[in-house]
Scaffold this active site. Structure first.
Site, mmCIF file in Angstrom:
data_model
loop_
_atom_site.group_PDB
_atom_site.id
_atom_site.type_symbol
_atom_site.label_atom_id
_atom_site.label_comp_id
_atom_site.label_asym_id
_atom_site.label_seq_id
_atom_site.Cartn_x
_atom_site.Cartn_y
_atom_site.Cartn_z
ATOM 1 N N TYR A 141 32.996 31.033 48.622
ATOM 2 C CA TYR A 141 31.893 30.840 47.685
ATOM 3 C C TYR A 141 31.095 29.574 47.978
ATOM 4 O O TYR A 141 29.930 29.486 47.618
ATOM 5 C CB TYR A 141 32.430 30.748 46.242
ATOM 6 N N LYS A 187 46.672 35.736 52.988
ATOM 7 C CA LYS A 187 46.553 36.669 54.131
ATOM 8 C C LYS A 187 46.732 35.881 55.431
ATOM 9 O O LYS A 187 45.823 35.834 56.272
ATOM 10 C CB LYS A 187 45.161 37.338 54.051
ATOM 11 N N ASP A 219 46.447 42.408 50.372
ATOM 12 C CA ASP A 219 46.316 43.874 50.343
ATOM 13 C C ASP A 219 47.520 44.505 49.626
ATOM 14 O O ASP A 219 47.378 45.424 48.826
ATOM 15 C CB ASP A 219 46.104 44.457 51.758
ATOM 16 N N ASP A 243 38.742 36.753 42.550
ATOM 17 C CA ASP A 243 37.619 37.480 41.964
ATOM 18 C C ASP A 243 37.914 38.976 41.984
ATOM 19 O O ASP A 243 37.776 39.672 40.978
ATOM 20 C CB ASP A 243 36.346 37.175 42.768
ATOM 21 N N ASP A 247 39.301 41.739 38.631
ATOM 22 C CA ASP A 247 38.651 42.977 38.168
ATOM 23 C C ASP A 247 39.642 44.135 38.212
ATOM 24 O O ASP A 247 39.637 45.010 37.343
ATOM 25 C CB ASP A 247 37.435 43.329 39.035
HETATM 26 C C1 IPM Z 1 33.345 36.380 38.088
HETATM 27 C C2 IPM Z 1 32.018 36.870 38.565
HETATM 28 C C3 IPM Z 1 31.329 35.737 39.300
HETATM 29 C C4 IPM Z 1 32.190 35.388 40.500
HETATM 30 C C5 IPM Z 1 29.887 36.032 39.720
HETATM 31 C C6 IPM Z 1 29.021 36.391 38.527
HETATM 32 C C7 IPM Z 1 29.281 34.901 40.475
HETATM 33 O O1 IPM Z 1 32.169 38.003 39.344
HETATM 34 O O2 IPM Z 1 33.376 35.363 37.356
HETATM 35 O O3 IPM Z 1 34.360 37.000 38.401
HETATM 36 O O4 IPM Z 1 32.123 36.048 41.533
HETATM 37 O O5 IPM Z 1 32.943 34.426 40.398
HETATM 38 MG MG MG Z 2 34.167 38.755 39.362
#
Ligand code: IPM
Ligand code: MG
Length: 350
Positions: A141, A187, A219, A243, A247
């Protein structure tokens, strides 16, 4: 206690979920006898519209002056083909870097009343209670060089020992409150950054002999999160892996709208739901505010050390879920509630 809080509603559903979260924050402060002093600032697409920048200097100053920042979401579809450096998301990344909040806590809890909302089999999800600790101010990032030049693009993953040590110490600390188990995800069969990561995490692990440490390839972890999520107590990982895995964790919780987060450094705290700005449902008062409300609970706990207040909010969330007084992304009993109705329901349940 007097709580100085900066509100950054941001884009899309950010404003709606933040206002529901503020309702709960106010109700909690009232119940426990605290006062709250709010400031408000711009971030993301709305900030670009009003000031030309995704993170105006004024916002950064306010964040540094506040005890804690509560953010909604950033991102608008009109910036889809804009380069990363000028996008709404850049504002959030600069805020994280400016506040030096290097440890991002993303708890994933399978609430009993939401078991049916997860697409996974009940026996896999029941009892899941894990914490992802995501490194937040390093890696791909922020690494340089980074550019897109015609047909070639470059991003850089970089980590230093110091960056790994400080997030690892936080994660080991949390592992002491969570079954004394930590899984470090990396990894190293491909990435030098992960070789350093594994070496440093192993060394820091010696400072925490009471915590059982294991290492897992990212993975494999992606697969284990859905195959056997209960094996995890605390997952520690670098920025991009965290990240993605967080999710995936949302699937266990039944809806990404449920997930709160806390970003911590040595001084400040930044609190935001894990979900994005969801432009498709923005302005309709139907977004799930429970991730934002859970982030308020995290704020009480981590920025102010007010554990009872945090627990009261989380208990109230549980009650509202139990009663099925929820938005349409979950399984409401009867008509789905609106975003602000959920805020009111949680406040009442306090
Ligand atoms: C998160 C989001 C952010 C990230 C984006 C909006 C920049 O996906 O907080 O998980 O990638 O960190
Ligand atoms: Mg995210």
């Amino acid at each position: 206690m007097n709580l100085k809080i900066l509100l950054l509603p941001g884009d899309g559903i950010g404003a709606e979920v933040t206002s529901a979260a503020v309702e709960v924050l106010n109700a909690t402060a009232k119940k426990f006898g605290h006062t709250v002093e709010y400031t408000e600032g711009l971030i993301g697409g709305i900030a670009i519209h009003k000031t030309g920048k995704p993170l105006p200097e004024d916002t950064m100053q306010k964040a540094l002056a506040a005890d804690a920042t509560l953010m909604g979401a950033v991102g608008l579809p009109e910036f889809d083909s804009t380069p990363p450096s000028q996008r709404p998301e850049r504002g959030l990344l600069d805020l994280r870097a400016g506040l030096e909040v290097f440890a991002n806590l993303r708890p994933v809890k399978a609430w009993p009343s939401l078991i049916e909302s997860s697409p996974l089999k009940n026996h896999l999800v029941e009892g899941v209670d894990l914490l992802i600790v995501r490194e937040l101010t390093g890696g791909l990032y922020f690494g340089t060089p980074r550019f897109l030049d015609g047909d070639r693009a470059v991003n850089t993953m970089t980590y230093t020992r110091r960056e790994i040590e400080r997030v690892a110490r936080k994660a080991f600390g949390f592992a002491r409150q969570r079954r004394w188990k930590l899984t470090s995800v990396d990894k190293p069969n491909v990435l030098e950054c992960s070789q350093l990561w594994r070496k440093v995490v192993t060394e820091i692990g010696k400072e925490y002999p009471d915590v059982e440490l294991d290492h897992m390839l990212v993975d494999t972890c992606a697969m284990q999160i859905v195959l056997n999520p209960k094996r995890f107590a605390v997952i520690l990982t670098e920025n991009m892996f965290g990240d993605i895995l967080s999710d995936e964790g949302a699937v266990l919780a039944g809806s990404i709208g449920m997930l709160p987060s806390a970003s911590l450094g040595d001084k400040k705290g930044l609190y935001e739901p894990v979900h994005g700005s969801a432009p498709d449902i923005a302005g309709q008062n139907k977004a799930n505010p429970l991730g934002a409300i859970g982030s308020v609970a995290a704020m009480f706990e981590y920025s102010f050390g007010l554990i009872k207040e945090a627990a009261a909010i989380n208990t109230a969330i549980g009650r509202v879920l139990e009663a099925g007084r929820v938005t349409a992304d979950l399984k409401p009993k009867g008509n789905p509630l609106t975003t602000d109705q959920v805020g009111k329901a949680v406040s009442e349940a306090l």
